[in-house]
Design an enzyme around this catalytic site. Structure first.
Site, PDB file in Angstrom:
ATOM      1  N   HIS A 112       0.868  -1.203  -0.039  1.00 44.64           N
ATOM      2  CA  HIS A 112      -0.013  -0.167   0.091  1.00 44.64           C
ATOM      3  C   HIS A 112       0.986   1.078   0.016  1.00 44.64           C
ATOM      4  O   HIS A 112       2.063   1.138  -0.347  1.00 44.64           O
ATOM      5  CB  HIS A 112      -0.794  -0.028   1.117  1.00 44.64           C
ATOM      6  CG  HIS A 112      -1.599  -1.282   1.236  1.00 44.64           C
ATOM      7  ND1 HIS A 112      -2.807  -1.629   0.371  1.00 44.64           N
ATOM      8  CD2 HIS A 112      -1.506  -2.355   2.215  1.00 44.64           C
ATOM      9  CE1 HIS A 112      -3.031  -2.961   0.530  1.00 44.64           C
ATOM     10  NE2 HIS A 112      -2.209  -3.412   1.626  1.00 44.64           N
ATOM     11  N   GLU A 149      -1.776   0.037   8.165  1.00 45.57           N
ATOM     12  CA  GLU A 149      -1.129  -0.947   7.345  1.00 45.57           C
ATOM     13  C   GLU A 149       0.287  -0.210   6.736  1.00 45.57           C
ATOM     14  O   GLU A 149       1.273  -0.747   6.771  1.00 45.57           O
ATOM     15  CB  GLU A 149      -1.742  -2.016   6.676  1.00 45.57           C
ATOM     16  CG  GLU A 149      -1.147  -3.063   6.018  1.00 45.57           C
ATOM     17  CD  GLU A 149      -2.026  -3.889   5.027  1.00 45.57           C
ATOM     18  OE1 GLU A 149      -1.291  -4.753   4.406  1.00 45.57           O
ATOM     19  OE2 GLU A 149      -3.044  -3.515   4.948  1.00 45.57           O
ATOM     20  N   HIS A 204       2.886  -6.878   4.415  1.00 42.93           N
ATOM     21  CA  HIS A 204       1.667  -6.628   4.652  1.00 42.93           C
ATOM     22  C   HIS A 204       1.417  -7.071   6.188  1.00 42.93           C
ATOM     23  O   HIS A 204       2.264  -7.819   6.792  1.00 42.93           O
ATOM     24  CB  HIS A 204       0.806  -7.409   3.789  1.00 42.93           C
ATOM     25  CG  HIS A 204       0.830  -6.920   2.198  1.00 42.93           C
ATOM     26  ND1 HIS A 204      -0.118  -5.992   1.916  1.00 42.93           N
ATOM     27  CD2 HIS A 204       1.388  -7.541   1.389  1.00 42.93           C
ATOM     28  CE1 HIS A 204       0.265  -5.793   0.699  1.00 42.93           C
ATOM     29  NE2 HIS A 204       1.255  -6.576   0.236  1.00 42.93           N
ATOM     30  N   GLU A 286       2.033 -11.602   5.364  1.00 44.69           N
ATOM     31  CA  GLU A 286       0.961 -11.144   6.328  1.00 44.69           C
ATOM     32  C   GLU A 286       1.519 -11.476   7.699  1.00 44.69           C
ATOM     33  O   GLU A 286       1.499 -12.282   8.406  1.00 44.69           O
ATOM     34  CB  GLU A 286      -0.204 -11.788   6.249  1.00 44.69           C
ATOM     35  CG  GLU A 286      -1.270 -11.583   4.938  1.00 44.69           C
ATOM     36  CD  GLU A 286      -1.655 -10.164   4.570  1.00 44.69           C
ATOM     37  OE1 GLU A 286      -1.568  -9.317   5.468  1.00 44.69           O
ATOM     38  OE2 GLU A 286      -2.150  -9.973   3.545  1.00 44.69           O
TER      39      GLU A 286
END
Length: 322
Positions: A112, A149, A204, A286
């Protein structure tokens, strides 16, 4: 990002080393799970971000009225044009004069962008990922207290860069909070490809429901459609992912995800553009679930983020040294 994917594929050839890797991961997981049980009883460490948060650029803060929520896979919409993101100079490290990774190139993809929430029209436009069309990017998720995040991924990426440079690697970022949005998922893949990276890792944190905890590493599935052809990278990417999972358990004490991967910490996906379009070994990780209060206490701890960076980096070093 919130991922719910299919079970991972059966192990690929190179069986002797694969058995060794699988045993290594299996040996590490019970100890991590024991630590997890103790952690559940007493609660995890957390400093609310501490000094790690203070170092994040002010521009990456998310206003309360636009705080990112847990991300999900949107239904496909009619294909649209590929967005043209701003061009910026590569964020490339100056490698150490010597070290075991001298001559190796590692691309770190901080998931992101802190500014995506301000450019929703651009990031919602569709790009072709080979198998279908998907959004250019998303805002990512956040903890219930608003720690995004995007902040987390940049912080861990910076820590990883320092550790990998000490080993002699050349480190490149896909973005460093230095552009107003993006890059799109297809461009992120191309950055690793053009760098002829020896390894790419996309950082992430998940946005699953409360009570869903732990980390998981996402591996590319075998895809050969359109611009996507992952056949040559499936086996080395699995090797990279297994090594990262094993070192992440050992260094952080975190357990593999209790909601995907059947306790292995490994999940294979065929619907992620960043993996589908890669021509070099690449995985996603993740690191935990931002929407679970106990995982959030870890993710917002600067001390734990250092462990996360170390665990991921040690897996990369192990992969590159063979």
């Amino acid at each position: 990002m919130s991922y719910v994917g299919p079970d991972f594929d059966p192990p690929q050839p190179r069986r002797s080393r694969r058995r060794t890797l699988t045993v290594a991961v299996a040996a590490l997981v019970p100890g991590a799970l024991l630590g997890w049980v103790i952690y559940e009883a007493v609660g995890g460490p957390g400093d609310g971000g501490g000094s790690g948060n203070a170092a994040v650029r002010p521009s990456s803060a998310t206003p309360s009225n636009t705080a990112p929520t847990a991300s999900s896979t949107n239904d496909d919409k009619p294909p649209g044009p590929t967005p043209t993101a701003e061009s910026t100079a590569d964020s490339t490290s100056a490698p150490a004069a010597s070290g075991p990774l001298k001559g190796k190139v590692v691309v770190i993809d901080p998931g992101h962008n802190p500014n995506n929430f301000q450019r929703t029209a651009e990031i919602n436009r569709k790009v072709n990922i080979g198998t279908n069309w998907k959004e250019c990017d998303t805002t990512g998720t956040s903890t219930n207290d608003g720690y995004s995040e995007a902040k987390f991924t940049l912080d861990v990426a910076h820590r990883m860069r320092t550790l990998l440079e000490r080993q002699g690697a050349t480190v490149k970022f896909t973005q460093d909070g230095d552009r107003s949005w993006g890059p799109c998922v297809d461009e992120r893949a191309q950055i690793g490809n053009k760098a002829h990276a020896d390894a790419v890792v996309s950082i992430h944190a998940d946005g699953a429901g409360a009570g869903q905890r732990g980390f998981h590493v996402i591996l590319p599935g075998k895809v050969n459609e359109g611009a996507a052809n992952t056949g040559p990278i499936v086996i080395p990417s699995r090797d990279l992912g297994e090594r990262i999972a094993g070192s992440f358990v050992r260094v952080t004490g975190s357990a593999p995800s209790n909601y995907v991967g059947a306790g292995t910490g490994l999940v294979t996906r065929e619907d992620l553009g960043g993996l589908n379009l890669s021509t070099v070994p690449k995985v996603f990780i993740e690191c935990g679930n931002m929407r679970d209060s106990k995982d959030a206490a870890l993710l917002t701890s600067s001390a734990w983020r250092q462990k996360a960076a170390q665990g991921i980096s040690e897996g990369i070093v192990s992969f590159l040294r063979g």
